[in-house]
Motif scaffolding. Structure first.
Motif, mmCIF file in Angstrom:
data_model
loop_
_atom_site.group_PDB
_atom_site.id
_atom_site.type_symbol
_atom_site.label_atom_id
_atom_site.label_comp_id
_atom_site.label_asym_id
_atom_site.label_seq_id
_atom_site.Cartn_x
_atom_site.Cartn_y
_atom_site.Cartn_z
ATOM 1 N N THR A 1 0.437 -0.869 -0.109
ATOM 2 C CA THR A 1 0.665 -0.142 0.236
ATOM 3 C C THR A 1 0.686 1.112 -0.523
ATOM 4 O O THR A 1 2.523 1.243 0.324
ATOM 5 C CB THR A 1 -0.592 0.081 1.022
ATOM 6 N N GLU A 2 0.060 2.289 -0.501
ATOM 7 C CA GLU A 2 1.039 3.391 -0.618
ATOM 8 C C GLU A 2 1.687 4.190 1.225
ATOM 9 O O GLU A 2 2.729 4.717 1.171
ATOM 10 C CB GLU A 2 0.320 4.834 -0.990
ATOM 11 N N ALA A 3 0.387 3.197 2.059
ATOM 12 C CA ALA A 3 1.180 3.927 3.641
ATOM 13 C C ALA A 3 1.773 2.840 4.004
ATOM 14 O O ALA A 3 2.684 3.582 4.957
ATOM 15 C CB ALA A 3 -0.406 3.659 4.448
ATOM 16 N N MET A 4 2.100 1.634 3.148
ATOM 17 C CA MET A 4 3.334 1.072 3.544
ATOM 18 C C MET A 4 5.071 1.656 3.333
ATOM 19 O O MET A 4 5.563 1.313 3.448
ATOM 20 C CB MET A 4 2.465 -0.114 3.337
ATOM 21 N N ARG B 1 5.945 4.724 2.616
ATOM 22 C CA ARG B 1 5.956 5.683 2.730
ATOM 23 C C ARG B 1 6.314 5.587 4.296
ATOM 24 O O ARG B 1 7.491 5.888 4.694
ATOM 25 C CB ARG B 1 4.773 6.760 2.831
ATOM 26 N N ALA B 2 5.609 4.423 5.437
ATOM 27 C CA ALA B 2 6.381 4.216 6.241
ATOM 28 C C ALA B 2 7.919 3.456 6.152
ATOM 29 O O ALA B 2 8.822 3.588 6.993
ATOM 30 C CB ALA B 2 5.437 2.777 7.235
ATOM 31 N N ASP C 1 6.071 11.640 13.376
ATOM 32 C CA ASP C 1 6.682 10.508 11.803
ATOM 33 C C ASP C 1 6.315 9.978 11.270
ATOM 34 O O ASP C 1 5.467 8.654 11.139
ATOM 35 C CB ASP C 1 7.040 11.441 10.874
ATOM 36 N N GLU D 1 3.130 7.954 13.553
ATOM 37 C CA GLU D 1 2.246 8.433 12.631
ATOM 38 C C GLU D 1 1.997 7.083 11.215
ATOM 39 O O GLU D 1 0.762 6.994 10.696
ATOM 40 C CB GLU D 1 1.949 9.798 12.551
ATOM 41 N N LEU D 2 2.575 6.897 10.213
ATOM 42 C CA LEU D 2 3.199 6.644 9.085
ATOM 43 C C LEU D 2 2.968 4.921 9.117
ATOM 44 O O LEU D 2 2.252 4.509 8.714
ATOM 45 C CB LEU D 2 4.382 6.919 8.650
ATOM 46 N N ALA E 1 -0.936 4.548 9.987
ATOM 47 C CA ALA E 1 -1.309 4.962 8.712
ATOM 48 C C ALA E 1 -1.420 3.265 8.308
ATOM 49 O O ALA E 1 -2.103 2.869 7.283
ATOM 50 C CB ALA E 1 -1.227 5.772 7.824
ATOM 51 N N ALA E 2 0.256 2.781 8.446
ATOM 52 C CA ALA E 2 0.332 1.040 6.932
ATOM 53 C C ALA E 2 -0.307 0.223 7.758
ATOM 54 O O ALA E 2 -1.220 -0.286 7.112
ATOM 55 C CB ALA E 2 1.871 0.648 7.401
ATOM 56 N N ALA F 1 -4.299 0.745 7.116
ATOM 57 C CA ALA F 1 -4.438 0.302 5.253
ATOM 58 C C ALA F 1 -4.233 -1.287 4.912
ATOM 59 O O ALA F 1 -4.414 -1.738 3.545
ATOM 60 C CB ALA F 1 -3.413 1.396 4.401
#
Length: 98
Positions: free
Chosen positions: A10-13, A15-16, A64, A67-68, A71-72, A75
């Protein structure tokens, strides 16, 4: 040319993982904790695609990354992925004693 199969991400993963890779460059305990957390996230077969590189001017901080990771987890598509994120978050929040 040989292609390598990768796990969906996922985009969230993504970014994390990129944020953890960026913090991994630090030479203090936060860098060690980020390396440990990134290791936990990367324990997937087939592997995720390579993590994105974050530029120096976009360097994340500890909050940060937390939070990421949240979010991961939100998602995540399956229990195994949530378990890896939980392990990574635990590794990231475990202080190193010198």
């Amino acid at each position: 040319m040989v292609s390598i199969e990768t796990s969906p991400e996922t985009e969230a993963m993504a970014r994390a993982r990129a944020a953890l890779l960026a913090l991994n460059r630090r030479t203090d305990t936060v860098g060690a904790q980020a390396a440990e957390a990134l290791f936990e996230l990367n324990l997937v077969h087939p592997p995720y695609p390579p993590a994105h590189v974050v530029s120096e001017d976009q360097m994340p901080d500890v909050e940060d990354v937390r939070e990421l990771l949240l979010a991961a987890a939100a998602a995540a598509s399956d229990v195994a992925e949530i378990a890896r994120i939980t392990q990574a978050a635990a590794a990231f929040d475990t202080p190193y004693i010198r």
